[in-house]
Write a protein that holds these residues in place. Structure first.
Motif, mmCIF file in Angstrom:
data_model
loop_
_atom_site.group_PDB
_atom_site.id
_atom_site.type_symbol
_atom_site.label_atom_id
_atom_site.label_comp_id
_atom_site.label_asym_id
_atom_site.label_seq_id
_atom_site.Cartn_x
_atom_site.Cartn_y
_atom_site.Cartn_z
ATOM 1 N N THR A 9 6.438 1.562 7.459
ATOM 2 C CA THR A 9 7.579 0.952 6.780
ATOM 3 C C THR A 9 7.127 -0.162 5.847
ATOM 4 O O THR A 9 7.650 -0.314 4.735
ATOM 5 C CB THR A 9 8.590 0.395 7.813
ATOM 6 N N ARG A 10 6.143 -0.917 6.262
ATOM 7 C CA ARG A 10 5.612 -1.981 5.409
ATOM 8 C C ARG A 10 4.899 -1.397 4.185
ATOM 9 O O ARG A 10 4.990 -1.939 3.081
ATOM 10 C CB ARG A 10 4.674 -2.877 6.216
ATOM 11 N N LEU A 11 4.214 -0.283 4.379
ATOM 12 C CA LEU A 11 3.594 0.400 3.236
ATOM 13 C C LEU A 11 4.662 0.886 2.263
ATOM 14 O O LEU A 11 4.499 0.799 1.044
ATOM 15 C CB LEU A 11 2.742 1.572 3.713
ATOM 16 N N GLU A 12 5.762 1.401 2.806
ATOM 17 C CA GLU A 12 6.837 1.892 1.947
ATOM 18 C C GLU A 12 7.461 0.751 1.142
ATOM 19 O O GLU A 12 7.812 0.924 -0.026
ATOM 20 C CB GLU A 12 7.918 2.591 2.773
ATOM 21 N N ASN A 13 7.589 -0.418 1.739
ATOM 22 C CA ASN A 13 8.109 -1.571 1.012
ATOM 23 C C ASN A 13 7.227 -1.915 -0.183
ATOM 24 O O ASN A 13 7.720 -2.290 -1.249
ATOM 25 C CB ASN A 13 8.218 -2.787 1.955
ATOM 26 N N ILE A 14 5.932 -1.770 -0.007
ATOM 27 C CA ILE A 14 4.996 -2.020 -1.100
ATOM 28 C C ILE A 14 5.152 -0.951 -2.175
ATOM 29 O O ILE A 14 5.115 -1.241 -3.382
ATOM 30 C CB ILE A 14 3.552 -2.079 -0.551
ATOM 31 N N LEU A 15 5.362 0.287 -1.759
ATOM 32 C CA LEU A 15 5.607 1.370 -2.718
ATOM 33 C C LEU A 15 6.836 1.080 -3.569
ATOM 34 O O LEU A 15 6.828 1.286 -4.787
ATOM 35 C CB LEU A 15 5.820 2.693 -1.974
ATOM 36 N N LEU A 61 -0.895 -5.146 -5.082
ATOM 37 C CA LEU A 61 -2.181 -4.799 -4.466
ATOM 38 C C LEU A 61 -2.655 -5.931 -3.552
ATOM 39 O O LEU A 61 -3.202 -5.680 -2.471
ATOM 40 C CB LEU A 61 -3.219 -4.521 -5.560
ATOM 41 N N ASN A 62 -2.422 -7.167 -3.975
ATOM 42 C CA ASN A 62 -2.794 -8.313 -3.141
ATOM 43 C C ASN A 62 -1.964 -8.365 -1.863
ATOM 44 O O ASN A 62 -2.461 -8.750 -0.801
ATOM 45 C CB ASN A 62 -2.637 -9.616 -3.924
ATOM 46 N N GLN A 63 -0.696 -7.987 -1.971
ATOM 47 C CA GLN A 63 0.146 -7.918 -0.773
ATOM 48 C C GLN A 63 -0.400 -6.891 0.203
ATOM 49 O O GLN A 63 -0.433 -7.117 1.422
ATOM 50 C CB GLN A 63 1.572 -7.540 -1.140
ATOM 51 N N LEU A 64 -0.828 -5.762 -0.336
ATOM 52 C CA LEU A 64 -1.394 -4.707 0.508
ATOM 53 C C LEU A 64 -2.656 -5.221 1.202
ATOM 54 O O LEU A 64 -2.859 -4.970 2.389
ATOM 55 C CB LEU A 64 -1.718 -3.471 -0.337
ATOM 56 N N ALA A 65 -3.469 -5.951 0.450
ATOM 57 C CA ALA A 65 -4.711 -6.489 1.023
ATOM 58 C C ALA A 65 -4.421 -7.453 2.170
ATOM 59 O O ALA A 65 -5.252 -7.630 3.065
ATOM 60 C CB ALA A 65 -5.524 -7.188 -0.061
ATOM 61 N N LEU A 105 -3.399 4.347 -0.468
ATOM 62 C CA LEU A 105 -2.467 3.566 -1.277
ATOM 63 C C LEU A 105 -3.216 2.514 -2.086
ATOM 64 O O LEU A 105 -2.907 2.277 -3.254
ATOM 65 C CB LEU A 105 -1.415 2.900 -0.387
ATOM 66 N N GLN A 106 -4.201 1.900 -1.476
ATOM 67 C CA GLN A 106 -5.027 0.907 -2.180
ATOM 68 C C GLN A 106 -5.714 1.552 -3.386
ATOM 69 O O GLN A 106 -5.704 1.001 -4.495
ATOM 70 C CB GLN A 106 -6.060 0.315 -1.221
ATOM 71 N N GLN A 107 -6.288 2.731 -3.184
ATOM 72 C CA GLN A 107 -6.941 3.445 -4.285
ATOM 73 C C GLN A 107 -5.925 3.832 -5.366
ATOM 74 O O GLN A 107 -6.227 3.766 -6.564
ATOM 75 C CB GLN A 107 -7.632 4.697 -3.756
ATOM 76 N N SER A 108 -4.740 4.232 -4.948
ATOM 77 C CA SER A 108 -3.688 4.628 -5.889
ATOM 78 C C SER A 108 -3.296 3.471 -6.801
ATOM 79 O O SER A 108 -3.200 3.616 -8.022
ATOM 80 C CB SER A 108 -2.447 5.117 -5.140
ATOM 81 N N LEU A 109 -3.054 2.316 -6.197
ATOM 82 C CA LEU A 109 -2.648 1.149 -6.971
ATOM 83 C C LEU A 109 -3.759 0.691 -7.908
ATOM 84 O O LEU A 109 -3.511 0.339 -9.067
ATOM 85 C CB LEU A 109 -2.242 0.010 -6.025
ATOM 86 N N GLN A 110 -4.996 0.713 -7.420
ATOM 87 C CA GLN A 110 -6.111 0.282 -8.270
ATOM 88 C C GLN A 110 -6.321 1.236 -9.442
ATOM 89 O O GLN A 110 -6.583 0.795 -10.572
ATOM 90 C CB GLN A 110 -7.404 0.179 -7.440
#
Length: 197
Positions: free
Chosen positions: A44-50, A93-97, A114-119
């Protein structure tokens, strides 16, 4: 008398003391449910970042199309707008980190993809911004016309590099959604397409 001794006293209690009792079904179910809850919370937290990265995707696509179409948008202004998208995606990306390590291997794999996708999206955006800056400096500001003095915008090397980075971004995003969507469906969360973010 022998039967009475074996049936009572130390013999019986000795056997009970050495008997190993395994985890009950209730204990196993509780552990499983706790693990699933932690997994769902993480996803769910990953989805919020998406969700936070969706606006940038459509904005970049629109700006690229307009710059390509006889500068329907001033390429300098478009490059500036893409820089704001890059800043937003970098913040995401920083939030994900900042997330803690995933609770299981599946969560950790989703995090990595997801990290690779955003980068990879940021890499493509940087190239599109460079392309638009080139269009402005080398053609628009010189000819002051919206046909770039006859130059074909997509012939610029930065555009070709942006397209290559964009294709790589789509590949990684496809890998991510292929891994994410079955988990999202299991937990009743939104599913995604690679073109959504």
């Amino acid at each position: 008398m022998l039967g009475l001794v074996l049936g009572s006293g130390g013999g019986g209690s000795s056997i009970s003391a050495n008997k190993k009792v395994g985890p009950t079904t209730t204990t196993l179910n509780a552990a499983f449910l706790q693990a699933q809850s932690a997994y769902k919370d993480y996803v769910t937290r990953l989805e919020n970042i998406l969700q936070q990265s969706t606006a940038g995707r459509s904005q970049v696509a629109s700006l690229v199309s307009e710059a390509e179409n006889n500068c329907a948008v001033n390429p300098q202004g478009a490059a500036s707008q893409i820089q704001s998208v890059i800043a937003n995606r970098t913040s995401v990306l920083n939030q994900l980190a900042g997330l803690t390590q995933g609770p299981n291997a599946g969560a950790q794999n989703l995090y990595s993809l997801l990290q690779q996708s955003l980068q990879s999206s940021i890499n493509a955006d940087n190239q599109y911004a460079a392309w638009m800056t080139n269009l402005y400096n080398d053609y628009y500001s010189i000819y002051n016309t919206c046909d770039y003095g006859g130059f074909i915008p997509t012939a610029d090397p930065s555009f070709q590099m942006a397209q290559a980075d964009d294709a790589n971004s789509t590949t990684v995003k496809t890998q991510f959604v292929n891994a994410f969507n079955p988990v999202a469906t299991e937990f009743g969360l939104q599913t995604w397409d690679a073109s959504n973010f």
